[in-house]
Design a protein around this motif. Structure first.
Motif, PDB file in Angstrom:
ATOM      1  N   HIS A 188       6.202   6.080 -14.375  1.00  0.00           N
ATOM      2  CA  HIS A 188       6.085   4.625 -14.234  1.00  0.00           C
ATOM      3  C   HIS A 188       5.237   4.289 -13.013  1.00  0.00           C
ATOM      4  CE1 HIS A 188       7.966   0.608 -13.096  1.00  0.00           C
ATOM      5  NE2 HIS A 188       7.534   0.383 -14.323  1.00  0.00           N
ATOM      6  N   TYR A 189       5.530   4.936 -11.896  1.00  0.00           N
ATOM      7  CA  TYR A 189       4.789   4.712 -10.652  1.00  0.00           C
ATOM      8  C   TYR A 189       3.355   5.225 -10.753  1.00  0.00           C
ATOM      9  CZ  TYR A 189       3.273   5.647  -5.854  1.00  0.00           C
ATOM     10  OH  TYR A 189       2.547   5.717  -4.696  1.00  0.00           O
ATOM     11  N   LEU A 190       3.186   6.474 -11.194  1.00  0.00           N
ATOM     12  CA  LEU A 190       1.852   7.074 -11.268  1.00  0.00           C
ATOM     13  C   LEU A 190       0.942   6.312 -12.220  1.00  0.00           C
ATOM     14  CD1 LEU A 190       2.730  10.887 -11.350  1.00  0.00           C
ATOM     15  CD2 LEU A 190       1.911   9.535  -9.392  1.00  0.00           C
ATOM     16  N   ILE A 194       9.833  -3.213  -9.991  1.00  0.00           N
ATOM     17  CA  ILE A 194      10.441  -2.129  -9.217  1.00  0.00           C
ATOM     18  C   ILE A 194       9.488  -1.724  -8.112  1.00  0.00           C
ATOM     19  CG2 ILE A 194      11.077   0.308  -9.246  1.00  0.00           C
ATOM     20  CD1 ILE A 194      12.231  -0.069 -11.969  1.00  0.00           C
ATOM     21  N   ARG A 195      10.031  -1.527  -6.930  1.00  0.00           N
ATOM     22  CA  ARG A 195       9.290  -0.912  -5.826  1.00  0.00           C
ATOM     23  C   ARG A 195       9.928   0.453  -5.607  1.00  0.00           C
ATOM     24  NH1 ARG A 195       8.948  -1.150   0.287  1.00  0.00           N
ATOM     25  NH2 ARG A 195       6.761  -0.621   0.617  1.00  0.00           N
ATOM     26  N   GLU A 219       0.835  -1.199   0.000  1.00  0.00           N
ATOM     27  CA  GLU A 219       0.000   0.000   0.000  1.00  0.00           C
ATOM     28  C   GLU A 219       0.872   1.252   0.000  1.00  0.00           C
ATOM     29  OE1 GLU A 219      -2.888  -0.087   3.137  1.00  0.00           O
ATOM     30  OE2 GLU A 219      -3.671  -2.024   2.487  1.00  0.00           O
ATOM     31  N   ASP A 220       2.049   1.177   0.623  1.00  0.00           N
ATOM     32  CA  ASP A 220       2.972   2.313   0.626  1.00  0.00           C
ATOM     33  C   ASP A 220       3.696   2.446  -0.713  1.00  0.00           C
ATOM     34  OD1 ASP A 220       2.267   2.951   3.178  1.00  0.00           O
ATOM     35  OD2 ASP A 220       4.212   2.512   4.078  1.00  0.00           O
ATOM     36  N   SER A 221       4.007   1.321  -1.337  1.00  0.00           N
ATOM     37  CA  SER A 221       4.677   1.325  -2.642  1.00  0.00           C
ATOM     38  C   SER A 221       4.560  -0.065  -3.257  1.00  0.00           C
ATOM     39  CB  SER A 221       6.151   1.712  -2.494  1.00  0.00           C
ATOM     40  OG  SER A 221       6.791   1.672  -3.746  1.00  0.00           O
ATOM     41  N   PRO A 222       3.750  -0.195  -4.313  1.00  0.00           N
ATOM     42  CA  PRO A 222       3.533  -1.520  -4.919  1.00  0.00           C
ATOM     43  C   PRO A 222       4.709  -1.945  -5.808  1.00  0.00           C
ATOM     44  CG  PRO A 222       2.363   0.145  -6.162  1.00  0.00           C
ATOM     45  CD  PRO A 222       2.958   0.852  -4.964  1.00  0.00           C
ATOM     46  N   TRP A 223       4.786  -3.234  -6.062  1.00  0.00           N
ATOM     47  CA  TRP A 223       5.731  -3.750  -7.058  1.00  0.00           C
ATOM     48  C   TRP A 223       5.155  -3.446  -8.443  1.00  0.00           C
ATOM     49  CZ3 TRP A 223      10.460  -4.917  -5.813  1.00  0.00           C
ATOM     50  CH2 TRP A 223      10.748  -5.335  -4.513  1.00  0.00           C
ATOM     51  N   VAL A 224       5.916  -2.725  -9.247  1.00  0.00           N
ATOM     52  CA  VAL A 224       5.464  -2.296 -10.566  1.00  0.00           C
ATOM     53  C   VAL A 224       6.273  -3.038 -11.629  1.00  0.00           C
ATOM     54  CG1 VAL A 224       5.110  -0.313 -12.088  1.00  0.00           C
ATOM     55  CG2 VAL A 224       4.947  -0.008  -9.599  1.00  0.00           C
ATOM     56  N   PRO A 225       5.607  -3.688 -12.605  1.00  0.00           N
ATOM     57  CA  PRO A 225       6.353  -4.366 -13.671  1.00  0.00           C
ATOM     58  C   PRO A 225       7.277  -3.393 -14.398  1.00  0.00           C
ATOM     59  CG  PRO A 225       4.029  -4.946 -13.764  1.00  0.00           C
ATOM     60  CD  PRO A 225       4.157  -3.826 -12.767  1.00  0.00           C
ATOM     61  N   PHE A 226       8.485  -3.863 -14.704  1.00  0.00           N
ATOM     62  CA  PHE A 226       9.491  -3.011 -15.346  1.00  0.00           C
ATOM     63  C   PHE A 226       9.942  -3.595 -16.678  1.00  0.00           C
ATOM     64  CE2 PHE A 226      14.110  -1.609 -15.406  1.00  0.00           C
ATOM     65  CZ  PHE A 226      13.836  -0.339 -15.867  1.00  0.00           C
ATOM     66  N   ASN A 237      14.946   2.901  -5.490  1.00  0.00           N
ATOM     67  CA  ASN A 237      13.982   1.823  -5.665  1.00  0.00           C
ATOM     68  C   ASN A 237      14.587   0.488  -5.274  1.00  0.00           C
ATOM     69  OD1 ASN A 237      15.359   0.688  -8.020  1.00  0.00           O
ATOM     70  ND2 ASN A 237      14.552   2.423  -9.161  1.00  0.00           N
ATOM     71  N   VAL A 238      13.732  -0.508  -5.204  1.00  0.00           N
ATOM     72  CA  VAL A 238      14.187  -1.889  -5.063  1.00  0.00           C
ATOM     73  C   VAL A 238      13.928  -2.559  -6.406  1.00  0.00           C
ATOM     74  CG1 VAL A 238      13.948  -4.080  -3.833  1.00  0.00           C
ATOM     75  CG2 VAL A 238      13.537  -1.915  -2.622  1.00  0.00           C
ATOM     76  N   LEU A 239      14.965  -3.121  -6.986  1.00  0.00           N
ATOM     77  CA  LEU A 239      14.839  -3.869  -8.240  1.00  0.00           C
ATOM     78  C   LEU A 239      14.726  -5.344  -7.876  1.00  0.00           C
ATOM     79  CD1 LEU A 239      14.980  -3.886 -11.376  1.00  0.00           C
ATOM     80  CD2 LEU A 239      17.443  -4.287 -11.105  1.00  0.00           C
TER      81      LEU A 239
END
Length: 164
Positions: A146-148, A42-43, A29-36, A56-58
């Motif tokens: 990417h995040y938005l 990426i988080r 909820e604070d930062s989702p894993w987003v496909p890269f 970020n976390v890769l």
């Protein structure tokens, strides 16, 4: 001689002009894993648009390759899980490894079994094909988008704490 209470004046300046401290929790909820990229997520942890810095976390699942790329600023990384390497170097970053990269070098990130690494990146990131043709340039604004885009597409709330 008069004494000046520098601590209280410094505290006042800090209260008025500094940015607030930030905590981004472990929840998606604070930062989702987003496909890269394929098999890669990426988080996002922080976006500093004033300085073109982002953290970020890769996560490369089950092994894979990120692609040939060049950083135009310094990069710092700390491996949380698994291992990864660059095809162009003879070292392997394993859990607990710290990596510092200077701008300009081109390298290809590979993880044989998967990995999670925290990266703090400065400047742009350029991806190249095998013929050294520039494919795309990513910077802090690319990563913000990417995040938005991911959050909007999936109806997730935007975490304003990520914008430092």
């Amino acid at each position: 001689m008069t004494t000046v209470d520098t601590q209280s004046s410094l505290d006042a300046v800090i209260r008025e002009y500094s940015f607030p401290d930030v905590h981004v929790g472990a929840s998606e909820e604070d930062s989702p894993w987003v496909p890269f990229k394929p098999n890669t997520f990426i988080r996002h942890l922080a976006f500093d648009v004033r300085h073109n810095i982002y953290a970020n976390v890769l996560w490369v699942k089950q092994g894979g390759m990120l692609g040939r790329h060049r950083h135009r600023g310094r990069v710092f990384g700390y491996t949380l899980e698994g291992s990864w390497r660059y095809l162009e170097y003879d070292w392997v970053a394993r859990t607990g490894s710290y990596v510092q990269e200077s701008p300009g070098a081109t390298h290809t990130l590979v993880s044989d079994q998967g990995m999670k690494t925290v990266f703090w990146l400065n400047g742009s990131l350029e991806f190249y094909d095998d013929a050294d043709i520039l494919l795309e340039t990513l910077d802090v604004f690319w990563f913000v988008n990417h995040y938005l885009s991911h959050c909007r597409e999936h109806g997730l709330p935007i975490n304003q704490k990520l914008f430092v």
